[in-house]
Design a protein around this motif. Structure first.
Motif, mmCIF file in Angstrom:
data_model
loop_
_atom_site.group_PDB
_atom_site.id
_atom_site.type_symbol
_atom_site.label_atom_id
_atom_site.label_comp_id
_atom_site.label_asym_id
_atom_site.label_seq_id
_atom_site.Cartn_x
_atom_site.Cartn_y
_atom_site.Cartn_z
ATOM 1 N N VAL A 95 -23.503 64.840 -24.153
ATOM 2 C CA VAL A 95 -22.593 63.782 -24.572
ATOM 3 C C VAL A 95 -21.750 63.309 -23.394
ATOM 4 O O VAL A 95 -21.363 64.098 -22.536
ATOM 5 N N THR A 106 -14.087 58.894 -26.635
ATOM 6 C CA THR A 106 -15.117 58.279 -27.464
ATOM 7 C C THR A 106 -16.450 58.855 -26.997
ATOM 8 O O THR A 106 -16.794 58.742 -25.816
ATOM 9 N N PHE A 108 -20.521 59.292 -26.520
ATOM 10 C CA PHE A 108 -21.783 58.566 -26.422
ATOM 11 C C PHE A 108 -22.862 59.624 -26.201
ATOM 12 O O PHE A 108 -22.789 60.368 -25.222
ATOM 13 N N ARG A 109 -23.831 59.709 -27.086
ATOM 14 C CA ARG A 109 -24.893 60.706 -26.977
ATOM 15 C C ARG A 109 -25.990 60.251 -26.023
ATOM 16 O O ARG A 109 -26.359 59.079 -26.029
ATOM 17 N N ASN A 122 -23.617 54.965 -28.521
ATOM 18 C CA ASN A 122 -22.764 55.160 -29.689
ATOM 19 C C ASN A 122 -22.776 53.843 -30.459
ATOM 20 O O ASN A 122 -22.016 52.916 -30.148
ATOM 21 N N GLU A 124 -21.689 53.091 -33.251
ATOM 22 C CA GLU A 124 -20.481 52.844 -34.045
ATOM 23 C C GLU A 124 -19.338 52.275 -33.199
ATOM 24 O O GLU A 124 -18.359 51.773 -33.764
ATOM 25 N N ASN A 125 -19.430 52.333 -31.898
ATOM 26 C CA ASN A 125 -18.358 51.843 -31.026
ATOM 27 C C ASN A 125 -18.362 50.317 -31.013
ATOM 28 O O ASN A 125 -19.417 49.688 -31.077
ATOM 29 N N GLN A 129 -21.818 49.710 -26.770
ATOM 30 C CA GLN A 129 -22.568 50.671 -27.582
ATOM 31 C C GLN A 129 -23.484 51.524 -26.704
ATOM 32 O O GLN A 129 -23.923 52.585 -27.132
#
Length: 163
Positions: A95, A106, A108-109, A122, A124-125, A129
């Motif tokens: 991550v 925040t 991010f994978r 991510n 959802e950001n 993204q």
């Protein structure tokens, strides 16, 4: 040569051959690859300039299961933006944690990784993204991209190794 001496030489030769066979015939033990160490190519100081802004990113060496970073943007000699960054193993994946302006992180994978390229996501950001790093020689590009109001946007931050 005496019989005892010949037996001693033969035993020594067999012992050496036995060790050689054990070394050559032993199955190779491969250590698992540390996913953070694989991103060590990000390490160092990077600088770039675009539209009257100077920006820089600094990444530590991979150690202790993390890469730590920070970025700063300057305009007219004044800091206008800063961000704390961290890449670490989490569960079975990796991550990227971004803290723009020192806000809470925040996540991010990591969704893709090549030899000198990595993509974090991510969905959802709000924006971005996706965060993508690519290194070619002494050049590093950090790209942020995503959708805003139904429109796809992307910004490249092209940097060179700073000494």
């Amino acid at each position: 040569m005496t019989k005892v001496h010949l037996l001693g030489c033969a035993a020594a030769a067999l012992s050496v051959l036995g060790v050689a066979h054990a070394v050559v015939g032993a199955p190779e033990v491969v250590a698992p690859v540390d996913p953070i160490a694989r991103l060590g190519w990000l390490s160092g100081s990077w600088r770039g300039e675009s539209r009257g802004r100077d920006y820089e990113e600094h990444w530590t060496k991979a150690a202790g299961g993390t890469l730590l970073g920070m970025s700063r943007t300057l305009r007219d000699g004044k800091t206008t933006e800063f961000e704390f960054l961290r890449i670490q193993k989490e569960g079975e994946g990796v991550v990227y944690l971004a803290q723009p302006g020192g806000k809470p992180p925040t996540p991010f994978r990591q969704v893709k990784s090549k030899e000198r390229s990595v993509t974090f996501e991510n969905a959802e950001n709000d924006f971005p993204q996706r965060i993508i790093y690519t290194r070619e020689g002494d050049a590093l590009t950090a790209r942020i991209e995503g959708t805003v109001n139904g429109q796809v946007h992307g910004i490249d931050f092209k940097m060179r190794k700073a000494e």
